[in-house]
Each structure stands twice: as C-alpha cells, then as structure tokens.
Design a protein around this motif. Structure first.
Motif, PDB file in Angstrom:
ATOM      1  N   SER A  33      35.512  45.349  25.993  1.00 42.03           N
ATOM      2  CA  SER A  33      36.479  44.922  27.017  1.00 42.03           C
ATOM      3  C   SER A  33      37.044  43.544  26.736  1.00 42.03           C
ATOM      4  N   ARG A  36      40.122  43.292  24.610  1.00 40.81           N
ATOM      5  CA  ARG A  36      41.435  43.564  25.241  1.00 40.81           C
ATOM      6  C   ARG A  36      42.099  42.256  25.672  1.00 40.81           C
ATOM      7  N   LEU A  37      41.293  41.276  26.044  1.00 41.02           N
ATOM      8  CA  LEU A  37      41.835  39.986  26.482  1.00 41.02           C
ATOM      9  C   LEU A  37      42.226  39.085  25.310  1.00 41.02           C
ATOM     10  N   ARG A  41      46.434  37.445  20.670  1.00 35.88           N
ATOM     11  CA  ARG A  41      46.495  36.072  21.179  1.00 35.88           C
ATOM     12  C   ARG A  41      45.744  35.122  20.261  1.00 35.88           C
ATOM     13  N   VAL A  66      42.554  32.691  29.544  1.00 35.36           N
ATOM     14  CA  VAL A  66      42.683  33.887  30.383  1.00 35.36           C
ATOM     15  C   VAL A  66      43.079  33.446  31.788  1.00 35.36           C
ATOM     16  N   PRO A 136      39.170  44.135  32.133  1.00 33.54           N
ATOM     17  CA  PRO A 136      40.027  45.266  31.773  1.00 33.54           C
ATOM     18  C   PRO A 136      39.232  46.321  31.007  1.00 33.54           C
ATOM     19  N   ARG A 160      41.872  41.027  38.703  1.00 35.58           N
ATOM     20  CA  ARG A 160      41.657  41.394  37.304  1.00 35.58           C
ATOM     21  C   ARG A 160      41.792  40.170  36.395  1.00 35.58           C
ATOM     22  N   VAL A 161      40.884  40.049  35.443  1.00 35.69           N
ATOM     23  CA  VAL A 161      40.987  39.031  34.407  1.00 35.69           C
ATOM     24  C   VAL A 161      42.036  39.518  33.409  1.00 35.69           C
ATOM     25  N   SER A 162      42.946  38.630  33.031  1.00 36.55           N
ATOM     26  CA  SER A 162      44.006  39.007  32.093  1.00 36.55           C
ATOM     27  C   SER A 162      44.159  37.944  31.019  1.00 36.55           C
ATOM     28  N   GLY A 163      44.704  38.361  29.887  1.00 35.18           N
ATOM     29  CA  GLY A 163      44.925  37.459  28.771  1.00 35.18           C
ATOM     30  C   GLY A 163      46.012  36.453  29.086  1.00 35.18           C
ATOM     31  N   ALA A 164      45.928  35.297  28.468  1.00 33.92           N
ATOM     32  CA  ALA A 164      46.913  34.234  28.649  1.00 33.92           C
ATOM     33  C   ALA A 164      47.018  33.483  27.328  1.00 33.92           C
ATOM     34  N   ARG A 167      50.614  33.769  21.879  1.00 33.91           N
ATOM     35  CA  ARG A 167      50.517  35.049  21.172  1.00 33.91           C
ATOM     36  C   ARG A 167      50.618  34.810  19.669  1.00 33.91           C
TER      37      ARG A 167
END
Length: 183
Positions: A33, A36-37, A41, A66, A136, A160-164, A167
């Motif tokens: 998982s 995915r983050l 990146r 994140v 995720p 939800r934890v998301s990528g930041a 890139r």
C-alpha cells in the motif's frame, strides 16, 4: 561496533540501494500500500538517506510527502532497510533518529508509516494518531502508525492518505526500477 556514515542519498547509490531493498523485501515490495503513495513521486528533499561503511551501502531510508487526510501535510517513512550483517547494531535506529531530526529541522510536522509497532514505539510512533486515517489499500491497523513532530499536528486528521510532492519527470508511466533511478 562497525563504523558507518549516514549521508544524503546520491545518484550513484541507486543500484546498491535497490539491491538492498530487494534483499530486505523481495519483489513483493512494489505491491505494498505504501508504494501507491510513492509511485511516480520524488522523496522529500533532504530526507533520502543512506548509510555506508568504508566499502558499501549498508542501509537506506526515505521519507515522502503525503497528505494525512484532506490538505494536512505529513511525511511517509519508508522503506527502511539495513544489510543483514549490520542488523541488531543500532543502525536502523540511527537512520530513523537522523531522519526525524532532519524532518523536524525542515519544519515537517508529522510522520506516518506502516511497520512493527513495538519497534517504532521507542521513537514515539503510535497507532492513536492514525485511527481516523485510511491507506490506499489494506494494511494491518496496528501497523499503521503516526508521530507528531509538532504537538497537535495530527489532531483531527481523518480521511485517506494520499501522495503529495514533486513528481518524477516522465511523459509515460515509468516502471518501479526507472522511478527508483530517478530519485
């Protein structure tokens, strides 16, 4: 005690870092998982570390930007890997302590990870900080941990934890190995 130096990761470290991660986690590491983050990146500036002895790279650790729920910046710690012959010498702890100190010095306020709760508890990581957060993908709840570098940084964190963060520059979706080389 074996001697080692902790330093910023350099482009010349890619092959050794990837070999160490393969040894520690195997090919399934790209299915986790947390991956995915990290996909597509760059690690957080100044928070991609390696440890070397006189001859080789013996540990690696990265932190990634994140969001811990909507608009709440945090870091994701991982992966952390230590060469088999350097385990149980305190190198993993030294990598974490150095990374957390650098993160605090760069004014990051919170760190998340998925890992062994008894190991990470000594650094202040606790599942209570992630109770209202979701990864995720599936993770064992007791392994989803958080740490506040600034008191209250994760108060009310939910969602939800998301990528930041930055890139990897690419016009097509790069394979995991290509992304590893870009960092």
């Amino acid at each position: 005690m074996r001697a080692f130096d902790i330093r910023d990761e350099a482009p010349g470290d890619v092959a050794a870092r990837e070999a160490l991660l393969d040894e520690a986690f195997g090919p399934t590491r790209f299915l986790k998982s947390c991956e995915r983050l990290r996909e597509g990146r760059m690690p957080a500036r100044g928070l991609a570390l390696v440890a070397t002895d006189e001859e080789r790279l013996v540990a690696t650790m990265r932190m990634w930007p994140v969001f811990a729920g909507a608009g709440r910046p945090a870091l994701l710690l991982g992966p952390l890997a230590v060469a088999r012959d350097y385990r149980s010498l305190g190198l993993g702890a030294a990598m974490i302590e150095e990374g957390l100190a650098r993160a605090a010095a760069r004014n990051h306020r919170a760190v998340l990870l998925v890992g062994d709760a008894p190991y990470y508890a000594r650094f202040g990581f606790d599942a209570r900080f992630t109770e209202e957060l979701a990864m995720p993908g599936s993770v064992e709840r007791e392994r989803f941990l958080g740490l506040e570098l600034s008191k209250g940084a994760l108060d009310g964190a939910a969602g939800r934890v998301s990528g930041a963060g930055a890139r990897v520059a690419s016009t097509t979706r790069a394979a995991p190995r290509q992304l590893a080389q870009a960092a």
